[in-house]
Design a protein around this motif. Sequence first.
Motif, short mmCIF file in Angstrom:
data_model
loop_
_atom_site.label_atom_id
_atom_site.label_comp_id
_atom_site.label_asym_id
_atom_site.label_seq_id
_atom_site.Cartn_x
_atom_site.Cartn_y
_atom_site.Cartn_z
N THR A 55 -15.11 -2.05 -1.89
CA THR A 55 -15.83 -1.97 -3.17
C THR A 55 -16.78 -0.77 -3.24
N GLU A 56 -16.73 0.09 -2.24
CA GLU A 56 -17.52 1.32 -2.26
C GLU A 56 -16.63 2.49 -1.88
N GLU A 57 -16.96 3.66 -2.42
CA GLU A 57 -16.23 4.87 -2.05
C GLU A 57 -16.64 5.33 -0.65
N ARG A 58 -15.79 6.15 -0.05
CA ARG A 58 -16.09 6.75 1.26
C ARG A 58 -15.88 8.26 1.18
N THR A 59 -16.42 8.99 2.13
CA THR A 59 -16.21 10.43 2.17
C THR A 59 -14.93 10.79 2.90
N VAL A 60 -14.47 9.89 3.79
CA VAL A 60 -13.24 10.11 4.55
C VAL A 60 -12.37 8.87 4.42
N TYR A 61 -11.10 9.08 4.09
CA TYR A 61 -10.17 7.98 3.89
C TYR A 61 -9.10 8.00 4.98
N ARG A 62 -9.38 7.26 6.06
CA ARG A 62 -8.46 7.11 7.17
C ARG A 62 -8.57 5.69 7.71
N TRP A 63 -7.59 5.31 8.57
CA TRP A 63 -7.67 3.99 9.19
C TRP A 63 -8.96 3.85 10.00
N SER A 64 -9.42 4.94 10.59
CA SER A 64 -10.62 4.87 11.44
C SER A 64 -11.89 4.61 10.64
N THR A 65 -11.85 4.84 9.31
CA THR A 65 -13.04 4.62 8.48
C THR A 65 -12.87 3.43 7.53
N TYR A 66 -11.68 2.86 7.50
CA TYR A 66 -11.41 1.72 6.62
C TYR A 66 -12.13 0.50 7.18
N THR A 67 -12.96 -0.12 6.36
CA THR A 67 -13.85 -1.18 6.86
C THR A 67 -13.15 -2.52 7.04
N LEU A 68 -11.91 -2.64 6.55
CA LEU A 68 -11.21 -3.92 6.63
C LEU A 68 -10.11 -3.92 7.67
N CYS A 69 -10.28 -3.10 8.69
CA CYS A 69 -9.39 -3.10 9.85
C CYS A 69 -10.20 -2.65 11.05
N GLU A 70 -9.55 -2.64 12.20
CA GLU A 70 -10.22 -2.19 13.43
C GLU A 70 -9.64 -0.88 13.91
N GLY A 71 -9.37 0.01 12.96
CA GLY A 71 -8.96 1.36 13.30
C GLY A 71 -7.47 1.65 13.17
N SER A 72 -6.67 0.64 12.81
CA SER A 72 -5.24 0.87 12.69
C SER A 72 -4.64 -0.09 11.68
N GLU A 73 -3.45 0.24 11.19
CA GLU A 73 -2.81 -0.59 10.17
C GLU A 73 -2.53 -2.01 10.66
N ASP A 74 -2.13 -2.14 11.92
CA ASP A 74 -1.76 -3.47 12.42
C ASP A 74 -2.96 -4.37 12.71
N THR A 75 -4.17 -3.85 12.49
CA THR A 75 -5.36 -4.70 12.67
C THR A 75 -6.03 -5.02 11.33
N CYS A 76 -5.32 -4.79 10.23
CA CYS A 76 -5.90 -5.05 8.91
C CYS A 76 -6.24 -6.53 8.74
N LYS A 77 -7.37 -6.77 8.13
CA LYS A 77 -7.79 -8.13 7.82
C LYS A 77 -6.87 -8.74 6.77
#
Length: 248
Positions: free
Chosen positions: A106-128
């Motif tokens: 619900t907020e914008e980010r300056t960098v859009y990568r798996w490592s900055t996505y708040t709803l995972c633990e750094g990778s696609e296969d760890t998505c909430k």
Amino acid sequence: MVSVTDVTFLVNYILGVPNLMEEQQDYIYDVNGDGMVNVTDVTCLVDKILGIVNPGEEPPAYLTCPDENHPHFIDLGLPSGTKWACCNVGAGKPEAFGGYYSWGETEERTVYRWSTYTLCEGSEDTCKDLGDDIAYTEYDVAHVKWGAYWRMPSKDQILELLDNCTKQWTTLNDVEGRSFTGPSGGTIILPGAGYRLGKDRSDEGRCYYWTSTAVPNSWVSRFYKGNSFGQQYRCWGYSIRPVVCSEK
């Protein structure tokens, strides 16, 4: 026309203060229709002046924006009764790009990568796991930011838009976008905001819009000279065009 004067009249009515020329005015003091006239009605009336929809109140719908107080509910005459917003989340006018959001954030980010996505633990296969549809939840940026009836559109609502509207590639105030004119004659324009990946904005002039649907990745609609529709990585930043519908 509802104005600040109406608030003054309503406050005076609650306080028992006679209003000048009151007999010549036709005011409905029970603004929220709960059978009582009290300070809640003042709040509702102020909300009306500010363009805020009160809970339980059916919002007004238009064929095009009636003024500059965006957003508006645009009635395209779709079979489901779904109304579309006139502008994107984070935008102040129909042709503005607005914000770029990763799916479920619900907020914008300056960098859009798996490592900055708040709803995972750094990778696609760890998505909430957020469920099959995030509409009206804490992960629905349209509902979180705008409240009331607003929500992200579902995959089915995007498909309904595509199936029932006349589509045209157009330009509004030098911004390219896709216009959709429905059976009612109502029209919305989705600006070609492109998308965000890493630190960069790419594909400006093309339309990418998130839906609320996830099966199992999130569905994104893509509009350019033609139409396409498919799944996309959740960490990418796309635009959001809210809708309002009668059923949650």
